[in-house]
Design an enzyme around this catalytic site. Structure first.
Site, PDB file in Angstrom:
ATOM      1  N   CYS A   1      -0.888   3.069  11.345  1.00 56.84           N
ATOM      2  CA  CYS A   1      -0.825   4.311  12.128  1.00 56.84           C
ATOM      3  C   CYS A   1      -2.023   4.370  13.067  1.00 56.84           C
ATOM      4  O   CYS A   1      -2.626   5.420  13.270  1.00 56.84           O
ATOM      5  CB  CYS A   1      -0.761   5.537  11.214  1.00 56.84           C
ATOM      6  SG  CYS A   1      -2.165   5.689  10.091  1.00 56.84           S
TER       7      CYS A   1
ATOM      8  N   ALA B   1       0.872  -1.185   0.000  1.00 57.99           N
ATOM      9  CA  ALA B   1       0.000   0.000   0.000  1.00 57.99           C
ATOM     10  C   ALA B   1       0.904   1.229   0.000  1.00 57.99           C
ATOM     11  O   ALA B   1       1.202   1.795   1.045  1.00 57.99           O
ATOM     12  CB  ALA B   1      -0.919  -0.027   1.225  1.00 57.99           C
TER      13      ALA B   1
ATOM     14  N   SER C   1       6.250   7.723   0.572  1.00 58.76           N
ATOM     15  CA  SER C   1       7.313   7.973   1.557  1.00 58.76           C
ATOM     16  C   SER C   1       8.118   6.716   1.839  1.00 58.76           C
ATOM     17  O   SER C   1       9.357   6.748   1.866  1.00 58.76           O
ATOM     18  CB  SER C   1       6.717   8.533   2.860  1.00 58.76           C
ATOM     19  OG  SER C   1       5.742   7.662   3.386  1.00 58.76           O
TER      20      SER C   1
ATOM     21  N   GLU D   1      -0.616   0.373  -5.292  1.00 54.32           N
ATOM     22  CA  GLU D   1      -1.571   1.289  -4.671  1.00 54.32           C
ATOM     23  C   GLU D   1      -2.961   0.991  -5.208  1.00 54.32           C
ATOM     24  O   GLU D   1      -3.183   0.991  -6.420  1.00 54.32           O
ATOM     25  CB  GLU D   1      -1.186   2.749  -4.945  1.00 54.32           C
ATOM     26  CG  GLU D   1      -2.164   3.762  -4.405  1.00 54.32           C
ATOM     27  CD  GLU D   1      -2.493   3.570  -2.922  1.00 54.32           C
ATOM     28  OE1 GLU D   1      -3.690   3.639  -2.576  1.00 54.32           O
ATOM     29  OE2 GLU D   1      -1.562   3.339  -2.128  1.00 54.32           O
TER      30      GLU D   1
ATOM     31  N   ASP E   1      -6.069  -4.310  -5.702  1.00 53.41           N
ATOM     32  CA  ASP E   1      -6.388  -4.655  -4.324  1.00 53.41           C
ATOM     33  C   ASP E   1      -5.256  -5.568  -3.840  1.00 53.41           C
ATOM     34  O   ASP E   1      -4.924  -6.561  -4.492  1.00 53.41           O
ATOM     35  CB  ASP E   1      -7.738  -5.389  -4.295  1.00 53.41           C
ATOM     36  CG  ASP E   1      -8.210  -5.713  -2.884  1.00 53.41           C
ATOM     37  OD1 ASP E   1      -7.373  -6.128  -2.050  1.00 53.41           O
ATOM     38  OD2 ASP E   1      -9.416  -5.577  -2.621  1.00 53.41           O
TER      39      ASP E   1
END
Length: 479
Positions: free
Chosen positions: A247, A125, A130, A149, A176
């Site tokens: 995150c 992903a 970054s 992505e 996916d």
């Protein structure tokens, strides 16, 4: 630093009280969440060494504080934060650094820990790029990276960041992430799955991040994460390393996903502890050896990172039913490749054996050799770098190739003044006081390649891609 008001659902606070280890203070957690996030950058070592970057930026008076888990990462404070956006500095435009949150540098640090040197890596992903760009820098543009992505709108941003950073060893796909276990079984030495998550760790950047939060939503997301990690684990070769990160802060999307994988493949999953990843890593260490980073520990975003090894092969998934379609490129024959290489060297473009020339009609491309094994197994959105288009008089060299391949010590390199460089980034032709002699001119600023110009009399014709042209304040307004 100013406070900002974060929205916390009551059920979220209850969940955090239960998830937080007794060694941490819940009041400290709440206080940390109310503080805006520190800005951070990562030096792009494909373009410049950390020492040279620090020397280059020293006159600006930036306060750069090293990030413990990333040698090339720094928290940054600037007196003139509002005067010039970081993204409009000359060093950012030429790809010398990437604006990246400090904790998001952790997964790649874990991927390459203990001397791990993978040659074929997947970032499941990848947008906005970054971590892909960080992986490429760690690999020194060698080997090959498959950067995937799922969101179509973000693939363009991903490519723009890869191109700006001068990266040549990446293939982009738009799928996916659940397809890879079927499509490319046991093909990768290392895989990073920075999974889609509920984003509980980003409240310092987005105070409203939890507006749509619910325990039920967390459970739905965790179900998707289990499918993604299962697919990634199938795509990993035996002996390979998988890093799983989010995150977010709840255990259901973090520890529980990793434990589910171990329960599913008990003989094939080995957790690799991260307690030695950097000094003070043990402050975030879980009993399983993962890093569960609450925002108050290192004054950064909340984050979770787990590293595991695939110790043996696992049963393959059913073969894919889809067809990839014909690959529209063909390899360039050796003799012609030699001529192209010689012509490219004449304008300062050079590459090594990690890249191979391919052709599609009048287009010339350079693909990383390490990705060739995947041809016919997945459909690529973009592969390697576009080197040139052929025409009657020779080659039309492409901007992304200049940024990735140019050596600034080339005899035809021409250093612009700050004012001229700013004109270049605005898409305007440049009129230097003393025009260069060559017709094809490698344009540099701060001795970094920023494009290729055609000399027409005393004018340098701008070839900067229209989609990259900048307006608004740029770096000379900060001089």
């Amino acid at each position: 630093m100013a406070q900002h008001t974060v929205y916390f659902p009551d059920a979220f606070l209850t969940q955090m009280r239960e998830a937080m280890p007794s060694t941490l203070s819940f009041d400290d957690f709440l206080a940390a969440c109310q503080r805006p996030l520190r800005r951070s950058i990562r030096v792009n070592t494909l373009k410049i060494s950390v020492a040279d970057f620090l020397q280059l930026t020293a006159p600006y008076g930036w306060t750069l504080t090293p990030i413990p888990w990333c040698e090339e990462g720094f928290w940054i404070e600037r007196d003139n934060e509002d005067a010039l956006p970081l993204g409009s500095t000359a060093e950012h435009l030429s790809g010398l650094f990437y604006i990246q949150e400090a904790s998001s540098m952790l997964p790649v640090a874990a991927l390459f820990a203990d001397g791990n040197a993978p040659q074929r890596v997947m970032d499941v992903a990848a947008a906005p790029g970054s971590k892909t760009t960080q992986i490429a820098a760690r690999m020194n543009n060698e080997g090959a990276i498959l950067a995937n992505e799922f969101s179509a709108s973000r693939v363009k941003v991903l490519h723009a960041n890869i191109s700006r950073c001068g990266i040549s060893n990446v293939a982009l796909t738009h799928f996916d992430g659940r397809v890879f276990g079927v499509a490319v079984p046991e093909m990768f030495d290392a895989i990073l799955l920075d999974a889609p998550c509920s984003g509980e760790g980003v409240v310092r950047k987005d105070p409203d991040a939890l507006k749509n939060w619910s325990p039920e939503s967390n459970q739905e997301i965790a179900a998707t994460q289990r499918e993604l990690i299962d697919s990634a684990f199938h795509a990993l070769r035996p002996g390979g390393t998988l890093v799983y990160s989010t995150c977010t802060l709840n255990r259901e999307e973090n520890e529980a996903v990793c434990m589910w994988l171990k329960e599913t493949y008990p003989d094939a999953v080995e957790f690799l502890p991260l307690g030695e990843l950097f000094p003070a890593a043990n402050k975030a260490l879980t009993e399983e050896g993962f890093l569960h980073v609450f925002p108050q520990i290192y004054d950064c975003e909340g984050f979770f990172v787990a590293r595991l090894r695939k110790t043996q092969a696992i049963p393959a998934l059913p073969a894919p039913k889809y067809k990839v379609g014909n690959f529209p490129f063909s390899p360039v024959k050796d003799r012609e490749a030699g001529q192209i290489r010689q012509a490219a060297a004449g304008v300062g473009l050079n590459w090594d054996e990690n890249l191979r020339l391919w052709q599609r009609d009048k287009e010339l491309w350079l693909f990383p050799v390490g990705i060739e094994a995947l041809i016919g197994k997945v459909r690529f959105s973009r592969l390697g770098i576009k080197l040139a288009e052929t025409h009657n008089k020779g080659y039309r060299w492409q901007h992304e190739a200049v940024i990735a391949l140019a050596t600034p010590d080339n005899v035809n390199a021409f250093e612009l003044t700050p004012q001229e460089a700013e004109e270049w980034y605005r898409g305007r032709d440049v009129y230097p006081q003393a025009a260069p002699v060559a017709d094809d001119v490698l344009v540099t600023f701060q001795h970094q390649p920023i494009g290729l110009a055609k000399r027409i009399g005393s004018r340098l014709k701008n070839s900067y891609p229209r989609e990259l042209v900048r307006d608004g304040k740029l770096f000379t307004s900060n001089a």
